[in-house]
Design a protein around this motif. Structure first.
Motif, PDB file in Angstrom:
ATOM      1  N   MET A  20       2.522 131.476  64.048  1.00 34.83           N
ATOM      2  CA  MET A  20       2.323 130.650  62.866  1.00 34.83           C
ATOM      3  C   MET A  20       1.487 129.402  63.170  1.00 34.83           C
ATOM      4  N   LYS A  21       0.441 129.167  62.382  1.00 35.29           N
ATOM      5  CA  LYS A  21      -0.347 127.942  62.563  1.00 35.29           C
ATOM      6  C   LYS A  21       0.252 126.783  61.773  1.00 35.29           C
ATOM      7  N   ASP A  22       0.970 127.140  60.678  1.00 37.80           N
ATOM      8  CA  ASP A  22       1.622 126.126  59.863  1.00 37.80           C
ATOM      9  C   ASP A  22       2.949 125.755  60.528  1.00 37.80           C
ATOM     10  N   LEU A  23       3.054 124.499  61.009  1.00 34.82           N
ATOM     11  CA  LEU A  23       4.211 124.150  61.828  1.00 34.82           C
ATOM     12  C   LEU A  23       5.517 124.127  61.030  1.00 34.82           C
ATOM     13  N   LEU A  24       5.433 123.799  59.722  1.00 38.12           N
ATOM     14  CA  LEU A  24       6.658 123.802  58.924  1.00 38.12           C
ATOM     15  C   LEU A  24       7.242 125.208  58.859  1.00 38.12           C
ATOM     16  N   SER A  25       6.357 126.211  58.658  1.00 36.55           N
ATOM     17  CA  SER A  25       6.841 127.595  58.631  1.00 36.55           C
ATOM     18  C   SER A  25       7.414 127.987  59.979  1.00 36.55           C
ATOM     19  N   ALA A  26       6.764 127.523  61.061  1.00 39.99           N
ATOM     20  CA  ALA A  26       7.266 127.853  62.398  1.00 39.99           C
ATOM     21  C   ALA A  26       8.665 127.288  62.600  1.00 39.99           C
ATOM     22  N   ILE A  27       8.904 126.048  62.093  1.00 41.27           N
ATOM     23  CA  ILE A  27      10.233 125.446  62.232  1.00 41.27           C
ATOM     24  C   ILE A  27      11.261 126.247  61.450  1.00 41.27           C
ATOM     25  N   MET A  28      10.870 126.668  60.214  1.00 40.33           N
ATOM     26  CA  MET A  28      11.778 127.478  59.396  1.00 40.33           C
ATOM     27  C   MET A  28      12.138 128.771  60.121  1.00 40.33           C
ATOM     28  N   LEU A  29      11.101 129.393  60.746  1.00 41.00           N
ATOM     29  CA  LEU A  29      11.350 130.649  61.457  1.00 41.00           C
ATOM     30  C   LEU A  29      12.282 130.421  62.639  1.00 41.00           C
ATOM     31  N   LEU A  30      12.108 129.287  63.340  1.00 42.46           N
ATOM     32  CA  LEU A  30      13.010 128.994  64.453  1.00 42.46           C
ATOM     33  C   LEU A  30      14.439 128.809  63.950  1.00 42.46           C
ATOM     34  N   GLY A  31      14.563 128.190  62.763  1.00 39.48           N
ATOM     35  CA  GLY A  31      15.885 128.036  62.169  1.00 39.48           C
ATOM     36  C   GLY A  31      16.526 129.384  61.893  1.00 39.48           C
ATOM     37  N   SER A  32      15.739 130.314  61.324  1.00 42.26           N
ATOM     38  CA  SER A  32      16.317 131.631  61.043  1.00 42.26           C
ATOM     39  C   SER A  32      16.584 132.389  62.340  1.00 42.26           C
ATOM     40  N   TYR A  33      15.754 132.150  63.358  1.00 43.25           N
ATOM     41  CA  TYR A  33      16.006 132.745  64.673  1.00 43.25           C
ATOM     42  C   TYR A  33      17.387 132.319  65.168  1.00 43.25           C
ATOM     43  N   SER A  34      17.667 131.009  65.079  1.00 43.58           N
ATOM     44  CA  SER A  34      18.969 130.527  65.534  1.00 43.58           C
ATOM     45  C   SER A  34      20.094 131.131  64.714  1.00 43.58           C
ATOM     46  N   PHE A  35      19.840 131.300  63.426  1.00 44.70           N
ATOM     47  CA  PHE A  35      20.894 131.815  62.569  1.00 44.70           C
ATOM     48  C   PHE A  35      21.213 133.267  62.912  1.00 44.70           C
ATOM     49  N   ILE A  36      20.156 134.076  63.154  1.00 41.08           N
ATOM     50  CA  ILE A  36      20.388 135.461  63.572  1.00 41.08           C
ATOM     51  C   ILE A  36      21.113 135.479  64.909  1.00 41.08           C
ATOM     52  N   MET A  37      20.713 134.553  65.798  1.00 38.94           N
ATOM     53  CA  MET A  37      21.375 134.455  67.095  1.00 38.94           C
ATOM     54  C   MET A  37      22.865 134.168  66.896  1.00 38.94           C
ATOM     55  N   ALA A  38      23.185 133.321  65.910  1.00 39.01           N
ATOM     56  CA  ALA A  38      24.593 133.027  65.636  1.00 39.01           C
ATOM     57  C   ALA A  38      25.334 134.298  65.217  1.00 39.01           C
TER      58      ALA A  38
END
Lengths: 173, 144
Positions: A20-38
């Motif tokens: 992702m070049k758009d950093l806000l989207s990248a942060i959102m994706l990292l958030g969902s990554y953590s949530f799936i990890m949970a």
């Protein structure tokens, strides 16, 4: 089956966050990554870790990253990596993952009661923690009592981080 | 970005007013319940901080600072670690080693240990919440 689906989502989220070049989207994706990890932690019956991952990884980290983003540019600067470098990176990553995969061959099966990790101190925690600490949840018993120094250190680290940010960013102390 | 500030949006204001008390109540529950179920000081403190940050995002930094002043959030960050460390020293005074909760003078070692763990969970929670709130106030910038 659901484990494979979760791991697949995890990999997709990670790859998408990198691309992702758009950093806000990248942060959102990292958030969902953590949530799936949970969810994965919950599947592994590690509820305390899952709780931490959901609140710290998916919750506050996302908020703080977005707060940081509000002080910088939203888009990543376009800098192209030379092809030679990409090839070198690719080879290094593949070699490393091959070594890591080779390392998993000798690991005990998932949930194997004879695994070394379950033979050392774990039986003591399971059998004696209520007697010795009076706490039902032995994750809390380990964190607060058996490893009390570690937890005090972690709290001090968080306190120190807060103080460092105050010293660096606050105009008038 | 020439939108109206978030604080003028009636839906966000109303939803935040509705949600924040429940988030904070849940945070207290998580901190206090850490010895029985999943959760504990870290998770509860983060939720407590996040609930307050939601309030600050909606109503703005100035309104947020009216609710929790700079002194208050600094004191919170410090008080938690001190509470934790003081519990350890209380164990020394009671005749045990540092953080050896069982030596505290209560009717049984289990009760002493349980109560001490309860106290240090609150210490962790208070520090984590205070630091998270401080971090947001310092790092975040209002988008007008």
């Amino acid at each position: 089956m659901i484990d494979f689906a979760l791991l697949l989502f995890l990999v997709v989220c990670a790859l998408a966050a990198i691309q992702m070049k758009d950093l806000l989207s990248a942060i959102m994706l990292l958030g969902s990554y953590s949530f799936i990890m949970a969810v994965v932690w919950t599947r592994l019956n590690a509820v305390d870790v899952a709780f931490t991952e959901a609140s710290v990884g998916a919750g506050i980290t996302t908020i703080l990253l977005i707060a940081t983003l509000s002080r910088t540019k939203r888009r990543e600067m376009g800098q192209t990596v030379p092809l030679v470098n990409s090839v070198i990176y690719g080879v290094v990553v593949m070699l490393t993952s091959a070594v890591l995969l080779y390392g998993t061959i000798d690991m005990p099966l998932f949930g194997d009661p004879g695994a070394p990790a379950y033979q050392h101190v774990a039986p003591r925690y399971i059998e004696k923690s209520y007697e010795e600490t009076g706490v039902v949840n032995f994750v809390t018993a380990v964190l607060a009592s058996y490893r009390g120094y570690d937890t005090l250190g972690e709290t001090a680290v968080i306190f120190g981080a807060g103080m460092c940010v105050i010293l660096l960013l606050r105009r008038k102390i | 970005m020439k939108e109206k500030p978030l604080s003028e949006n009636i839906i966000k204001r109303a939803m935040t007013r509705l949600l924040v008390p429940f988030i904070q109540l849940f945070a207290f529950y998580v901190i206090a319940h850490g010895d029985i179920g999943p959760g504990g000081g870290f998770q509860g403190g983060v939720i407590l901080g996040a609930g307050f940050i939601l309030y600050v995002i909606t109503f703005g930094m100035d309104e947020g600072r009216k609710r929790i002043s700079r002194t208050a959030s600094d004191l919170l960050s410090t008080a938690g670690v001190l509470l934790f460390a003081a519990t350890g020293f209380a164990c020394i005074v009671a005749g045990g080693a540092y953080l050896q909760y069982a030596s505290l003078p209560f009717s049984s070692p289990q009760l002493a240990s349980h109560l001490a763990i309860f106290v240090i969970e609150w210490g962790i929670g208070i520090t984590v919440a205070g630091v998270m709130i401080t971090l947001y106030f310092l790092i975040g910038r209002e988008v007008q």
